[in-house]
Design a protein around this motif. Sequence first.
Motif, PDB file in Angstrom:
ATOM      1  N   THR A  35       0.837  -1.208   0.000  1.00 53.02           N
ATOM      2  CA  THR A  35       0.000   0.000   0.000  1.00 53.02           C
ATOM      3  C   THR A  35       0.868   1.253   0.000  1.00 53.02           C
ATOM      4  O   THR A  35       0.606   2.200  -0.746  1.00 53.02           O
ATOM      5  CB  THR A  35      -0.943  -0.002   1.213  1.00 53.02           C
ATOM      6  OG1 THR A  35      -1.718  -1.199   1.183  1.00 53.02           O
ATOM      7  CG2 THR A  35      -1.861   1.202   1.200  1.00 53.02           C
ATOM      8  N   ALA A  36       1.901   1.252   0.820  1.00 56.76           N
ATOM      9  CA  ALA A  36       2.799   2.409   0.873  1.00 56.76           C
ATOM     10  C   ALA A  36       3.495   2.618  -0.465  1.00 56.76           C
ATOM     11  O   ALA A  36       3.617   3.762  -0.933  1.00 56.76           O
ATOM     12  CB  ALA A  36       3.824   2.231   1.983  1.00 56.76           C
ATOM     13  N   ALA A  37       3.935   1.544  -1.089  1.00 59.56           N
ATOM     14  CA  ALA A  37       4.606   1.652  -2.391  1.00 59.56           C
ATOM     15  C   ALA A  37       3.653   2.211  -3.441  1.00 59.56           C
ATOM     16  O   ALA A  37       4.035   3.071  -4.240  1.00 59.56           O
ATOM     17  CB  ALA A  37       5.142   0.295  -2.827  1.00 59.56           C
ATOM     18  N   ALA A  38       2.417   1.738  -3.448  1.00 60.92           N
ATOM     19  CA  ALA A  38       1.440   2.221  -4.423  1.00 60.92           C
ATOM     20  C   ALA A  38       1.188   3.717  -4.240  1.00 60.92           C
ATOM     21  O   ALA A  38       1.172   4.476  -5.211  1.00 60.92           O
ATOM     22  CB  ALA A  38       0.130   1.441  -4.290  1.00 60.92           C
ATOM     23  N   VAL A  39       1.041   4.146  -2.997  1.00 60.06           N
ATOM     24  CA  VAL A  39       0.804   5.567  -2.723  1.00 60.06           C
ATOM     25  C   VAL A  39       2.020   6.393  -3.130  1.00 60.06           C
ATOM     26  O   VAL A  39       1.890   7.449  -3.772  1.00 60.06           O
ATOM     27  CB  VAL A  39       0.462   5.781  -1.232  1.00 60.06           C
ATOM     28  CG1 VAL A  39       0.485   7.253  -0.857  1.00 60.06           C
ATOM     29  CG2 VAL A  39      -0.888   5.171  -0.909  1.00 60.06           C
TER      30      VAL A  39
END
Length: 153
Positions: A35-39
Amino acid sequence: MTGSSDANRRPGSGPDPDPAPDLNPAPAQRPGNITAAAVLLVVSAFISATIAVNDPEMTPFVYLLLFITIGAALRLRKGGRPARITATVTAALFLVYLLPHAMRGFSDPGGIYQPEYAVRALLAIAISATGATLLHAPGSRAYFRARRHQAVR
């Protein structure tokens, strides 16, 4: 006294017996890295788009990369391995696009590319690199591997 065996059990008396084994294992939990990478990748793409507004030759290319990055980010959350590859490639393409902006902004501050563009470009590069690194962290690799094995079954 008639009742279920659950009603006669005392709390804390041990685990419930499992009448049948679970034939469908639970899906792998998505780590926060994904999720952090996508954001981070989407934020980096938006920062790159703010720089591309002043470069008419590259604007369509950067907007295309922006939409591809958003699509890959959405698919990343579902655990798609092709989405991870796509996100990594778009992060590399943003690096190729942004690095010259950063160099020109610092080397020729009076030209088209101002130092503020260079700072934004370096910020977007750092954010994109962090997102790509999170996608290839050990926890993320295990998640994508587990999702691939679940898809094969």
